[in-house]
Design an enzyme around this catalytic site. Structure first.
Site, mmCIF file in Angstrom:
data_model
loop_
_atom_site.group_PDB
_atom_site.id
_atom_site.type_symbol
_atom_site.label_atom_id
_atom_site.label_comp_id
_atom_site.label_asym_id
_atom_site.label_seq_id
_atom_site.Cartn_x
_atom_site.Cartn_y
_atom_site.Cartn_z
ATOM 1 N N GLU A 155 -1.225 -13.199 -17.589
ATOM 2 C CA GLU A 155 -2.670 -13.455 -17.581
ATOM 3 C C GLU A 155 -3.178 -14.105 -18.862
ATOM 4 O O GLU A 155 -4.352 -13.952 -19.220
ATOM 5 C CB GLU A 155 -3.451 -12.169 -17.279
ATOM 6 C CG GLU A 155 -3.059 -11.523 -15.958
ATOM 7 C CD GLU A 155 -3.991 -10.407 -15.520
ATOM 8 O OE1 GLU A 155 -5.218 -10.536 -15.743
ATOM 9 O OE2 GLU A 155 -3.505 -9.424 -14.947
ATOM 10 N N ASP A 175 -12.796 -9.403 -14.879
ATOM 11 C CA ASP A 175 -12.281 -8.492 -13.861
ATOM 12 C C ASP A 175 -11.991 -9.279 -12.591
ATOM 13 O O ASP A 175 -12.664 -10.283 -12.284
ATOM 14 C CB ASP A 175 -13.304 -7.390 -13.582
ATOM 15 C CG ASP A 175 -12.753 -6.308 -12.676
ATOM 16 O OD1 ASP A 175 -12.202 -5.333 -13.196
ATOM 17 O OD2 ASP A 175 -12.877 -6.447 -11.438
ATOM 18 N N HIS A 238 -15.034 4.599 -17.940
ATOM 19 C CA HIS A 238 -14.867 5.503 -16.806
ATOM 20 C C HIS A 238 -14.156 6.788 -17.214
ATOM 21 O O HIS A 238 -13.236 6.777 -18.026
ATOM 22 C CB HIS A 238 -14.031 4.844 -15.701
ATOM 23 C CG HIS A 238 -14.809 3.949 -14.806
ATOM 24 N ND1 HIS A 238 -14.229 2.918 -14.107
ATOM 25 C CD2 HIS A 238 -16.128 3.924 -14.483
ATOM 26 C CE1 HIS A 238 -15.152 2.297 -13.388
ATOM 27 N NE2 HIS A 238 -16.305 2.889 -13.609
ATOM 28 N N TYR A 239 -14.605 7.894 -16.609
ATOM 29 C CA TYR A 239 -13.838 9.125 -16.702
ATOM 30 C C TYR A 239 -13.913 9.808 -15.331
ATOM 31 O O TYR A 239 -15.019 10.099 -14.858
ATOM 32 C CB TYR A 239 -14.383 10.073 -17.772
ATOM 33 C CG TYR A 239 -13.403 11.198 -18.047
ATOM 34 C CD1 TYR A 239 -12.284 10.979 -18.845
ATOM 35 C CD2 TYR A 239 -13.563 12.444 -17.472
ATOM 36 C CE1 TYR A 239 -11.368 11.984 -19.084
ATOM 37 C CE2 TYR A 239 -12.639 13.462 -17.707
ATOM 38 C CZ TYR A 239 -11.556 13.222 -18.518
ATOM 39 O OH TYR A 239 -10.640 14.214 -18.743
ATOM 40 N N TYR A 244 -4.602 5.002 -17.280
ATOM 41 C CA TYR A 244 -4.790 5.708 -18.537
ATOM 42 C C TYR A 244 -4.345 4.881 -19.744
ATOM 43 O O TYR A 244 -3.380 5.192 -20.434
ATOM 44 C CB TYR A 244 -4.084 7.068 -18.483
ATOM 45 C CG TYR A 244 -4.795 8.019 -17.547
ATOM 46 C CD1 TYR A 244 -5.900 8.749 -17.966
ATOM 47 C CD2 TYR A 244 -4.377 8.153 -16.230
ATOM 48 C CE1 TYR A 244 -6.573 9.604 -17.105
ATOM 49 C CE2 TYR A 244 -5.035 9.006 -15.353
ATOM 50 C CZ TYR A 244 -6.134 9.727 -15.805
ATOM 51 O OH TYR A 244 -6.799 10.558 -14.941
ATOM 52 N N HIS A 245 -5.078 3.817 -19.973
ATOM 53 C CA HIS A 245 -5.061 3.055 -21.214
ATOM 54 C C HIS A 245 -6.527 2.747 -21.476
ATOM 55 O O HIS A 245 -7.205 2.177 -20.613
ATOM 56 C CB HIS A 245 -4.253 1.768 -21.073
ATOM 57 C CG HIS A 245 -4.273 0.925 -22.317
ATOM 58 N ND1 HIS A 245 -3.238 0.911 -23.228
ATOM 59 C CD2 HIS A 245 -5.227 0.085 -22.816
ATOM 60 C CE1 HIS A 245 -3.531 0.094 -24.215
ATOM 61 N NE2 HIS A 245 -4.747 -0.417 -23.994
ATOM 62 N N LEU A 246 -7.031 3.129 -22.658
ATOM 63 C CA LEU A 246 -8.469 3.028 -22.895
ATOM 64 C C LEU A 246 -8.974 1.607 -22.666
ATOM 65 O O LEU A 246 -8.433 0.652 -23.246
ATOM 66 C CB LEU A 246 -8.808 3.472 -24.318
ATOM 67 C CG LEU A 246 -10.315 3.576 -24.578
ATOM 68 C CD1 LEU A 246 -10.917 4.750 -23.813
ATOM 69 C CD2 LEU A 246 -10.605 3.710 -26.068
ATOM 70 N N HIS A 247 -9.965 1.476 -21.835
ATOM 71 C CA HIS A 247 -10.566 0.182 -21.548
ATOM 72 C C HIS A 247 -12.062 0.366 -21.315
ATOM 73 O O HIS A 247 -12.528 1.454 -20.977
ATOM 74 C CB HIS A 247 -9.905 -0.488 -20.340
ATOM 75 C CG HIS A 247 -9.936 0.334 -19.090
ATOM 76 N ND1 HIS A 247 -9.080 1.407 -18.874
ATOM 77 C CD2 HIS A 247 -10.703 0.243 -17.972
ATOM 78 C CE1 HIS A 247 -9.328 1.936 -17.686
ATOM 79 N NE2 HIS A 247 -10.312 1.253 -17.124
ATOM 80 N N VAL A 248 -12.805 -0.709 -21.505
ATOM 81 C CA VAL A 248 -14.260 -0.682 -21.395
ATOM 82 C C VAL A 248 -14.698 -1.746 -20.403
ATOM 83 O O VAL A 248 -14.205 -2.881 -20.432
ATOM 84 C CB VAL A 248 -14.938 -0.933 -22.761
ATOM 85 C CG1 VAL A 248 -16.454 -0.758 -22.642
ATOM 86 C CG2 VAL A 248 -14.380 0.009 -23.831
#
Length: 317
Positions: A155, A175, A238-239, A244-248
Site C-alpha cells: 500500500e 480507509d 475504537h475500543y 490490536y495495533h493502535l490506530h486512529v
C-alpha cells in the site's frame, strides 16, 4: 465494479472476484448501508472466501451524465405532487464495490455474520484477568498486513502522509470505505509506528506527545491535500478495535459511520488526550469501560459470557 483485496495473497481471483466463486450462504445484508457479505469458495480451492458487496455513493460531478444516460424508469406510485420510481441505470453508472477476503478465517466469517449485540461492562480486574490474556494470545499473523504497511511492503501507493519518528510518528492512508472522490466522505486511518501499543487501555501520560502529534500533523495533512479543516474532522479511537495495533480514525464530520461512531465504541482523540492530562497517567488502566459486543465475537464468548446476566434473571418476579 471496483475490486479490493482486503487480505490474503495475490491470487487469480484478484482480477475477477466472481470468477469461479460458489456461494455457500449470505452472512449479512443491510438496507441502511446497502451492503451484503457473502461466504463461499473458489472452484477447486479448499479455503473459504468472503465477498463484501456495497453500492457506491453518488457523486455530484456525475449526476448530469447519469440523468443524460436515459435510465429506464418504472412508476411505483403517484399521489398529488409526489411520485416514486424504480430506475435502472446504464452499466457504467451502476458500479458496485467488491471487497474480497481470501482466505477468510473463522474470525473474518464471524465478524461479517449477522449477530445480536449486547452492552457489556469491562472492569479493570476483568481486563487484567481475561481480556488482556485474550489480546496477548492473538497471533501476530493476524496483523501482518499492518506490519506490511509500516514496513512499506504494501500500500505504498496509498500513503497520504508519514511521520517517520519511531516513537511519535505514524502513517496515514485512506480507509478502504472511502473512494477518495468526494471530500465530504473523507475517511482516513492513522497507524502508529510504535508496535507495543495495542489499544486504548495501553495509553498513559507518556503517550500524550504522540497523540497530540498525530492530531496536529494528520489534520494539517488532510487540510493541505483535501481542503478539509480540523473543525470538520472527527478523530477517534475504537475500543475494542477490530485489530490490536493502535490506530486512529479521521473522518469528515458529515460521514455517518453507524455503529463505528457509537457511544462506548468511539473515544474522541481530544477526549483521550484531555483525560490523560486531567485525570492522570493511569486513567485508562483504572477505568471501567462500557461498550457493545456481538455475541459471535470471540472476545465476548471468552471474556464476557459470565458477566452478562441471563434475561430470565433480569425479569421482575
Amino acid at each position: 465494479m471496483v475490486t479490493r483485496l482486503l487480505s490474503g495473497p495475490g491470487s487469480a481471483q484478484a482480477a475477477d472476484p466472481f470468477k469461479g466463486f460458489e456461494i455457500e450462504r449470505v452472512l449479512s445484508d443491510s438496507d441502511r448501508t446497502k451492503t451484503m457479505a457473502v461466504l463461499g469458495r473458489y472452484t477447486a480451492k479448499p479455503e473459504k472466501a468472503v465477498l463484501l458487496l456495497s453500492r457506491r455513493p453518488f457523486h455530484q460531478s456525475g449526476v448530469q451524465a447519469m440523468l443524460d444516460s436515459s435510465p429506464k424508469s418504472v412508476l411505483q406510485f403517484q399521489n398529488d405532487i409526489y411520485a416514486k420510481y424504480t430506475s435502472t441505470l446504464a452499466p457504467d453508472q451502476g458500479a458496485i464495490t467488491v471487497d474480497t477476503i481470501y482466505p477468510a478465517s473463522e474470525k473474518h466469517i464471524r465478524k461479517h455474520t449477522m449477530q445480536k449485540f449486547l452492552m457489556v461492562t469491562e472492569t479493570p480486574s476483568l481486563y487484567c484477568e481475561k481480556v488482556l490474556p485474550f489480546i496477548q494470545a492473538i497471533p501476530q499473523s493476524q496483523i501482518k498486513w499492518v506490519h506490511n504497511i509500516l514496513d512499506k511492503k504494501a500500500e505504498t501507493d496509498r500513503l497520504l502522509f508519514e511521520d517517520a519518528d519511531p516513537e511519535q510518528g505514524f502513517m496515514m492512508h485512506p480507509d478502504l470505505k472511502w473512494d477518495q472522490k468526494q471530500k465530504e466522505g473523507l475517511y482516513c486511518i492513522v497507524l502508529c509506528n510504535r508496535r507495543d501499543l495495542k489499544s486504548l487501555r495501553d495509553l498513559t501520560a507518556d503517550h500524550i506527545t504522540m497523540l497530540k502529534n498525530i492530531k496536529q500533523k494528520a489534520c494539517m495533512a488532510i487540510a493541505d491535500k483535501y481542503g478539509v479543516t480540523a473543525q470538520q474532522i472527527r478523530a477517534y479511537i475504537h475500543y475494542h478495535p477490530s485489530y490490536y495495533h493502535l490506530h486512529v480514525h479521521f473522518m469528515h464530520i458529515n460521514v455517518d459511520a453507524g455503529a463505528g461512531m457509537a457511544a462506548g465504541k468511539a473515544h474522541l482523540l481530544d477526549d483521550v488526550i484531555d483525560n490523560l492530562e486531567t485525570y492522570g497517567s493511569d486513567y485508562y488502566t483504572r477505568r471501567t469501560l462500557h461498550f457493545t459486543l456481538g455475541t459471535n465475537d470471540q472476545l465476548y464468548q471468552q471474556c464476557f459470557t459470565d458477566s452478562v446476566e441471563p434475561p430470565s434473571k433480569r425479569q421482575r418476579q
